[in-house]
Design an enzyme around this catalytic site. Structure first.
Site, PDB file in Angstrom:
ATOM      1  N   ASP A  99       0.865  -1.166   0.000  1.00  0.00           N
ATOM      2  CA  ASP A  99       0.000   0.000   0.000  1.00  0.00           C
ATOM      3  C   ASP A  99       0.911   1.227   0.000  1.00  0.00           C
ATOM      4  OD1 ASP A  99      -2.077   1.815   0.533  1.00  0.00           O
ATOM      5  OD2 ASP A  99      -3.093   0.399   1.860  1.00  0.00           O
ATOM      6  N   ASP A 196      -2.828   4.615  -2.375  1.00  0.00           N
ATOM      7  CA  ASP A 196      -3.684   5.365  -1.458  1.00  0.00           C
ATOM      8  C   ASP A 196      -4.115   6.701  -2.095  1.00  0.00           C
ATOM      9  OD1 ASP A 196      -4.629   5.491   1.377  1.00  0.00           O
ATOM     10  OD2 ASP A 196      -3.407   7.304   1.427  1.00  0.00           O
ATOM     11  N   GLU A 238      -6.964   3.752  -4.994  1.00  0.00           N
ATOM     12  CA  GLU A 238      -8.106   4.225  -4.215  1.00  0.00           C
ATOM     13  C   GLU A 238      -8.490   5.561  -4.827  1.00  0.00           C
ATOM     14  OE1 GLU A 238      -9.417   5.508   0.309  1.00  0.00           O
ATOM     15  OE2 GLU A 238      -7.427   5.950  -0.427  1.00  0.00           O
ATOM     16  N   HIS A 312     -10.509  -1.406   5.553  1.00  0.00           N
ATOM     17  CA  HIS A 312     -10.135  -0.899   6.874  1.00  0.00           C
ATOM     18  C   HIS A 312     -10.727   0.477   7.164  1.00  0.00           C
ATOM     19  CE1 HIS A 312      -7.454   0.889   4.005  1.00  0.00           C
ATOM     20  NE2 HIS A 312      -7.169   1.824   4.889  1.00  0.00           N
ATOM     21  N   ASP A 313     -11.393   1.089   6.178  1.00  0.00           N
ATOM     22  CA  ASP A 313     -11.989   2.420   6.391  1.00  0.00           C
ATOM     23  C   ASP A 313     -13.507   2.373   6.540  1.00  0.00           C
ATOM     24  OD1 ASP A 313      -9.513   3.672   6.132  1.00  0.00           O
ATOM     25  OD2 ASP A 313      -9.739   3.879   3.958  1.00  0.00           O
TER      26      ASP A 313
HETATM   27  C1  GLC Z   1      -6.921   6.303   2.625  1.00  0.00           C
HETATM   28  C2  GLC Z   1      -6.712   5.161   3.581  1.00  0.00           C
HETATM   29  C3  GLC Z   1      -7.046   5.629   4.953  1.00  0.00           C
HETATM   30  C4  GLC Z   1      -6.143   6.770   5.304  1.00  0.00           C
HETATM   31  C5  GLC Z   1      -6.184   7.882   4.258  1.00  0.00           C
HETATM   32  C6  GLC Z   1      -5.036   8.809   4.414  1.00  0.00           C
HETATM   33  O1  GLC Z   1      -8.240   6.680   2.539  1.00  0.00           O
HETATM   34  O2  GLC Z   1      -7.425   4.037   3.173  1.00  0.00           O
HETATM   35  O3  GLC Z   1      -6.972   4.603   5.900  1.00  0.00           O
HETATM   36  O4  GLC Z   1      -6.488   7.300   6.552  1.00  0.00           O
HETATM   37  O5  GLC Z   1      -6.110   7.370   2.958  1.00  0.00           O
HETATM   38  O6  GLC Z   1      -3.855   8.197   4.037  1.00  0.00           O
END
Ligand code: GLC
Ligand code: CA
Length: 539
Positions: A99, A196, A238, A312-313
């Site tokens: 990641d 990310d 993402e 995880h979010d």
């Molecule tokens: C993404 C991750 C999250 C994180 C954010 C900032 O959304 O999945 O867990 O807090 O980015 O890096």
């Protein structure tokens, strides 16, 4: 989809290392813990392990604040452990997806430490500094996105927490540094990357453009050329956006990403026009269905979908899309609904055993920087939400829900470790919901996922699930999702997405049931579907 790729038929399993398995009993999951569970993961039928950031980090945002991209966080283990993990995966035909956080670093990263020293420091321009906070920009974690720094009397920009200053991607040196970091890991044998918040790296701060800035795609393509494009890996970004944006990222001729996570479905349980994820709203399954269909049709011949319902979010899928009254059936219905679609299945740790949200009612027991950021902003400072309503929202949507320790068995701490502490509360329901219990019961959620993945990979049906054409059937049904997949087999998927019984007319004659959550006889014509009933058949 003309060209076949090695990863097309693979299943990805997301591991949140901090909460997966604690081998040395210090309360925090670790790499050795993951290594010890590889046979379990193999048995489930997953191939690629996406590990959320395991790099050196002060852990303000649990690793999404990286202070050294080329090292392993000591709390998780050593570089030697990481090499061993990659090696042990290889022995089992499994792969690691890392990641990578490109939008920001930790404020403890040496680049930032240098950058804040003086206005003419060589690293000053690696980050975004301005004399005044611009446009009242707000951080995704609540409060202002600009932080005053008295060393140089300027403000730096942070989309996320204060400890996560945004990199300045208008500076070409940032691209070079990051390409080097990525190549370092790819040379080690990492076979996948999750990027990310990739939609943020084209920002033009002075023009108030944060996401999908004008140079975004040029930048991602350049990164591709300078790093991962030279390796045969799997990539996923993402990218909070819409269908058109997903196509731009994933159209193979653009040479950017293989697929993106889109959140139109998974964020539909909140009213983002209000208080972001802290304003939950009732789920509309018809919207979920229509959105899934939109992406299936929209990406079909251009590129590839990423199929997921948890990460995880997000909160647990049973709480958000299923029902606690039908934990087992709704978990299985959600599995069929999502993972028979075209695309790469991503499953999050604990989803395969039906883990659910945790009930935390004391704000101090929440660990997440996002919860505390919004608590301060909405409840304390702006006073637009009562503490009670805020906690209620957290019970459904807080990221802590998915970060409780993995429930391995019914021993102390759910078998996450043998010690007396865990960094995050264990969900009390571990006595009933755990891996050991799931393994004993041939009808469990674990075995259901195992069957589903085995079918997706079988010689008989696999190619149809991987490459088969998607078509929506019975489009007027609001609560029932029926679709077909056609390749060398004809397969029909039927899912009652809700808790009430539903009547439908089955579109095709059942030749052979491939997978079902209820033990029923199926025939043609009018059928009555039980709550969350779902089945897959050949016709
Ligand atoms: C993404 C991750 C999250 C994180 C954010 C900032 O959304 O999945 O867990 O807090 O980015 O890096
Ligand atoms: Ca540990």
């Amino acid at each position: 989809m003309k060209l076949k790729k090695w990863w097309h038929d693979k299943i990805v399993y997301e591991i949140y290392p901090k909460s997966f398995m604690d081998a040395n009993n210090d309360g925090i999951g670790d790499i050795k813990g993951i290594i010890g569970k590889l046979d379990y993961l193999k048995e489930l039928g997953v191939d690629i392990l996406w590990l959320t950031p395991f790099f050196k980090s002060p852990m303000e945002d649990n690793g999404y604040d990286i202070s050294d991209y080329l090292s392993v966080n000591e709390m998780f283990g050593s570089m030697k452990d990481m090499d061993e993990l990659i090696e042990k995966c290889k022995e089992r035909n499994m792969y690691i997806m890392m990641d990578v956080v490109l939008n920001h670093t930790s404020s403890e990263h040496n680049w930032f430490k240098q950058s804040r020293k003086s206005k003419d420091n060589a690293y000053r321009n690696y980050y975004i500094w301005r004399d005044e906070p611009l446009y009242n920009m707000e951080s995704t974690f609540g409060g202002s996105a600009w932080e005053y720094d008295d060393v140089t009397n300027q403000y730096y920009f942070h989309e996320f927490a204060k400890g996560q200053p945004d990199l300045n991607w208008e500076n070409p040196k940032v691209m070079d540094e990051m390409s080097k970091c990525i190549n370092f890991w790819l040379k080690k044998g990492i076979k996948g990357i999750r990027f990310d918040v990739i939609h943020l790296i084209g920002k033009e701060i002075d023009n108030n453009i944060l996401s999908y800035g004008p140079t975004l795609h040029k930048k991602v393509h350049e990164l591709y050329e300078k790093s991962y494009g030279k390796y045969d890996i799997i990539t996923v970004g993402e990218a909070w956006g819409d269908l058109k944006k997903a196509i731009d990222f994933t159209n193979p001729s653009n040479e950017e990403l293989d697929m993106v996570f889109q959140f139109e479905c998974t964020s539909s349980t909140c009213d983002f026009s209000k208080y972001g994820k802290f304003s939950p709203k009732p789920i509309d399954m018809e919207f979920v269905k229509n959105t899934l269909v939109k992406y299936q049709n929209g990406l079909n011949d251009h590129s590839w979908n990423a199929l997921f319902v948890e990460n995880h979010d997000l909160g647990r899928c049973i709480n958000r899309f299923g029902s606690l009254n039908y934990q087992d059936m709704s978990a299985k219905a959600i599995a069929i609904m999502n993972y028979c679609l075209k695309g790469t299945p991503y499953i999050y740790q604990g989803q395969e055993i039906g883990m659910t949200n945790i009930l935390i009612n004391d704000i101090n027991d929440y660990q997440d920087v996002e919860v505390h950021g919004f608590y301060k902003d909405l409840v304390i400072d702006k006073k637009v939400m009562s503490e009670k309503d805020f906690i209620k929202a957290c019970n459904q949507e807080a990221r802590d829900n998915n970060r409780t320790p993995m429930q391995w068995d019914d021993s102390i701490n759910a078998g996450f470790n043998k010690g007396f502490k865990t960094w995050m509360k264990v969900n009390d329901n571990y006595h009933e919901i755990n891996v050991k219990e799931n393994m004993k019961n041939s009808d469990s959620i674990f075995h259901f996922y195992q069957k589903l993945f085995a079918i997706r990979k079988s010689e008989e049906y696999g190619p149809t699930f991987v490459y088969g054409k998607f078509d929506l059937q019975l489009p007027d049904e609001k609560n029932v999702f029926v679709y077909t997949r056609n390749y060398d087999k004809n397969i029909c998927i039927v899912v009652n997405m809700v808790e009430s019984e539903q009547h439908i007319i089955l579109p095709f004659k059942v030749k052979n049931i491939i997978l079902a959550n209820y033990n029923k006889e199926y025939h043609d014509g009018n059928i009555k579907l039980s709550p969350f009933e779902a089945f897959v058949y050949e016709y």
